[in-house]
Design an enzyme around this catalytic site. Structure first.
Site, PDB file in Angstrom:
ATOM      1  N   HIS A 330      37.264  32.691  33.318  1.00 31.91           N
ATOM      2  CA  HIS A 330      37.624  33.414  32.093  1.00 31.91           C
ATOM      3  C   HIS A 330      39.126  33.372  31.839  1.00 31.91           C
ATOM      4  CE1 HIS A 330      39.367  36.833  34.297  1.00 31.91           C
ATOM      5  NE2 HIS A 330      38.304  36.812  35.092  1.00 31.91           N
ATOM      6  N   CYS A 348      37.237  36.153  40.475  1.00 34.56           N
ATOM      7  CA  CYS A 348      37.011  35.242  39.361  1.00 34.56           C
ATOM      8  C   CYS A 348      38.038  34.112  39.370  1.00 34.56           C
ATOM      9  CB  CYS A 348      37.082  35.989  38.029  1.00 34.56           C
ATOM     10  SG  CYS A 348      35.759  37.199  37.790  1.00 34.56           S
TER      11      CYS A 348
END
Length: 424
Positions: A330, A348
């Site tokens: 992301h 992440c």
């Protein structure tokens, strides 16, 4: 005068052709009995299912064809229903008997094609039809199957999932269910089902799906007897998947770089940051599960207490999810200074807004995201997304209730029963 020999030559050639034809005919009739027209084998075979109109066979009983004439034998038997489902069977080595080894479906019409030969090798043929009725012992419940994902375009890593409405534990019963769940692809590839648990199966090929593959998925379970109290439910709607280009994104955590490959050629290298110590990104192959333009991410969802130094609650853009536990690729504009040089995330893979937008627009659900050189745990095979590709092919095949999956050139069921090849 000069033309007179021609008529005699022509007649001579015609006589020669007639003689040759006669010789070939005689050879075909006497020298090779297999070249003759098949005879009606009806008097030589016995069949245990009623073929009379109005009478129906018990689907719980096996189908059986036997050779009645001691001078002949069965060479091939195939049974297929109106939807194209073949019934697995076994032919005795001496050709005296064929019997089904898979259950018949209830309320279904079957066509049986029988091939025989006599002592001289002359071929016989018989085609029989019959219908099955309701089972003699009524099954109490129906087993329903739900395939996912929905029809559409996916990446080359997308597995097919079959969810069962009831658990199936017995291996023999699992084999009945699995044999009725069909996955065909163009181009054809070797693939197999894997029983994740009693109610869930995954199907994948040996390697990733080829780019631009068409995948057809359907169930032939309707009416099939699984056990005394369970029968296959109504067939679900067929599923059609297609794959796009082969997109594989490799994140090298130690190098702080994500490289995107399209059809095995690198098309972009992106500086990234991954999980810092204590929140290391999982190693291994993952599959993009979903894409969301914006996701609210909160630390409490991964066990971080509110109010602590690690706590967070913020909107995240261009998020491509790879695990159900919260790993994404992301946009992380707050960590741009660390991207390409340091791992500072909570697990992440983060990148700049522009890079995340490009990545988001390039990948599809089902595309591959592989993480290497991380100190994190290995991606779970099941339960936290699709870690299916981290299972070796030999182990994957062992998870099938059948004998090792399917291959693109496996013989058709009607070919496997043949005792001898047909002469050319």
């Amino acid at each position: 005068m000069s033309l007179s020999p021609r008529p005699r030559t022509t007649v001579g050639c015609a006589l020669l052709v007639i003689a040759l034809c006669a010789g070939v005919t005689a050879c075909g009739a006497d020298g090779n009995p297999l070249s003759g027209r098949p005879y009606d084998a009806d008097p030589e075979i016995a069949f245990n299912a009623p073929t009379e109109t109005g009478k129906k066979a018990d689907p719980d009983k096996p189908l059986e064809v036997t050779a009645e004439d001691s001078d002949g034998r069965l060479t091939d038997v195939t049974a297929v229903d109106a939807s194209g489902r073949y019934v697995a069977g076994e032919l005795a080595a001496d050709g005296s008997r064929w019997h089904s080894t898979a259950p018949l479906a209830a309320d279904t019409r079957y066509t049986v094609r029988v091939s025989t030969e006599d002592d001289d090798g002359a071929p016989g043929r018989k085609v029989l039809s019959f219908e099955t009725g309701r089972p003699s012992a009524k099954a109490g419940k129906n087993l329903e199957v739900l395939f996912t994902p929905t029809s559409g375009l996916y990446g080359v890593g997308q597995p097919v999932v079959a969810q069962l409405s009831m658990p199936v534990k017995d291996k023999g019963q699992r084999a009945v269910v699995e044999s009725a769940l069909k996955v065909d692809s163009t181009p054809a590839v070797e693939g197999s089902w894997f029983w994740v648990n009693d109610k869930e199966l995954h199907y994948r090929p040996k390697d990733y799906w080829p780019a631009h593959t068409t995948i057809q998925v359907h169930s032939n379970l309707a009416g099939m007897r699984i056990n005394d109290k369970l029968r296959g439910g109504r067939a679900t709607a067929p599923l059609k998947l297609t794959t796009g280009d082969r997109i594989v994104a490799v994140t090298d955590v130690a190098a702080h770089q994500l490289t995107v490959y399209k059809n095995d050629r690198p098309i972009n290298r992106i500086p990234v940051t991954a999980g810092r110590p204590g929140f290391e990104t999982r190693n291994g192959v993952k599959v993009i599960l979903e894409k969301q333009h914006v996701v609210r991410m909160r630390g409490i969802t991964i066990g971080i207490e509110e109010g602590t130094s690690d706590s967070f609650d913020l909107p995240v853009y261009y998020a491509s999810r790879v695990t159900w536990s919260g790993e994404y690729v992301h946009a992380a504009p707050w960590s741009v200074d660390s991207q390409g040089s340091e791992n500072v995330s909570h697990g992440c893979v983060g990148m700049s807004n522009s890079n995340a937008q490009w990545f988001f627009n390039t990948v599809h659900v089902g595309d591959i995201v592989q993480v290497v050189n991380s100190n994190g745990h290995q991606m779970e095979p099941f339960g936290n997304g699709f870690g299916d590709w981290n299972v070796t092919w030999d182990k994957w095949r062992s998870g099938s209730a059948l004998s090792g999956g399917t291959t693109p050139k496996s013989p058709r069921p009607q070919d496997t029963a043949r005792l001898r090849p047909t002469p050319v």
